[in-house]
Scaffold this active site. Structure first.
Site, PDB file in Angstrom:
ATOM      1  CG  HIS A  91      -0.259   0.392   2.510  1.00 37.73           C
ATOM      2  ND1 HIS A  91      -0.060   1.701   2.892  1.00 37.73           N
ATOM      3  CD2 HIS A  91       0.265  -0.378   3.498  1.00 37.73           C
ATOM      4  CE1 HIS A  91       0.550   1.726   4.063  1.00 37.73           C
ATOM      5  NE2 HIS A  91       0.754   0.478   4.444  1.00 37.73           N
ATOM      6  CB  CYS A  92       1.397   4.188  -1.698  1.00 35.70           C
ATOM      7  SG  CYS A  92       0.079   4.377  -2.928  1.00 35.70           S
TER       8      CYS A  92
END
Length: 343
Positions: A91-92
């Site tokens: 994820h970012c």
């Protein structure tokens, strides 16, 4: 094939969680157990962001590719070490270009990849919603040195649901609270850790929580949890003063004397100059029981003032001369008699 998963499915997916945001973003707050796996350093992220604002998206993407290019092989090697089963979760911040790019790279290199839909931003929305979930709570209060935290740990061993707000904050909630403990998390990360436990509690059973102020060291107790605690059943643990002094010396007697002195000096305005100096002299001579007796005058006075301010009648449970385990068993028996398990 890379899959985009909502947070509930993302939690259940296999493989380590790799957080591809910058180290600074990760330090501010991250998913529990996530590993920092930055695509950009903090400086590189700032450069790309400035480029985007000044020269537009296309130029910023080109700069990003220049920065990432030399790192690609290293990222793949690192991911394969972290995920020997070749399954990862990524994820970012918003589930956009950074996680998508790293996901493509790792998938091309033979790994199965799951992405968090909406990224860390979506996770934080989930945290807020989770903290607002109602739970039946039993709040355990009592003066400093009554062993409340140890009793909570014993209750957990007995199978009770316990939220240890001090343990998650790495702080015991006093001027001396940080001694001999790791650094505290940010308030944001504190909320993340609490939410991870809160979602797992059975709503049909009570959660035992120690009474706390709104802050535990630098960490702020989530308002959603604090509001529920203030409206919940509360009991007060009683223990003889001699036992309380022994418990405090047992906990803090291992601390560096200089750090004990510094913590005592922080109480100067509230404890008073003369009592502060007397306590410090006792610490320097190794007379910790005498020092603790002086310091307790402030904490006891503060505790009584808070009870008066709240104007709330709280039932007491005297655990003097009881072991930690016996104390926990007695508390559980008492609240059962009061019908708190069904309230």
């Amino acid at each position: 094939m890379t899959q985009l998963l909502p947070i509930t499915d993302f939690w259940q997916a296999p493989g380590p969680i790799l957080d591809v945001r910058s180290p600074g973003e990760y330090a501010q707050g991250h998913l529990p157990n996530a590993v920092s796996f930055p695509l950009f350093s903090d400086q590189e992220r700032a450069l790309v962001g400035t480029c985007y604002k000044q020269r537009g998206q296309e130029t910023a993407i080109e700069l990003g590719l220049e920065l990432v290019g030399p790192k690609m092989a290293t990222l793949v090697k690192k991911a394969k070490v972290l995920a020997p089963e070749r399954q990862v979760r990524l994820h970012c911040w918003r589930g956009g270009m950074r996680s998508g790019s790293v996901g493509w790279l790792l998938e091309t290199s033979g790994l199965d990849v799951n992405l968090l839909a909406g990224g860390y931003k979506a996770f934080r929305r989930w945290v807020r919603a989770t903290l607002a979930l109602p739970r039946s709570i039993i709040v355990v209060g009592g003066m400093t040195g009554t062993g409340k935290t140890d009793i909570l740990h014993a209750l957990r061993q007995l199978g009770e649901q316990v939220l240890d707000l001090e343990g998650l904050a790495n702080h015991r909630g006093s001027s001396y609270g940080a001694l001999m403990l790791p650094p505290q998390p940010s308030t944001e990360q504190y909320e993340n850790l609490i939410a991870e436990q809160w979602i797992g509690f059975d709503p049909n059973r009570p959660v035992w929580i120690e009474a706390e102020s709104k802050r535990v060291g630098i960490c702020c107790v989530p308002r959603e949890i604090m509001d529920q605690m203030e409206a919940s059943n509360t009991l007060e643990v009683l223990r003889s003063k001699s036992e309380r002094l022994d418990l405090l010396v047992d906990v803090y007697g291992r601390a560096n004397p200089d750090e004990l002195v510094a913590a005592t000096e922080r109480l100067h305005k509230r404890l008073g100059g003369l009592q502060t100096q007397e306590a410090i002299e006792h610490i320097k001579r190794g007379e910790l029981v005498a020092a603790a007796a002086i310091i307790l005058t402030y904490y006891d006075r503060t505790y009584r003032h808070d009870l008066t301010r709240r104007g709330k009648q709280i039932p007491t449970v005297d655990v003097s001369d009881m072991s930690v385990l016996k104390s926990a068993q007695y508390l559980r028996c008492q609240v059962s008699e009061w019908g708190w398990y069904n309230s």
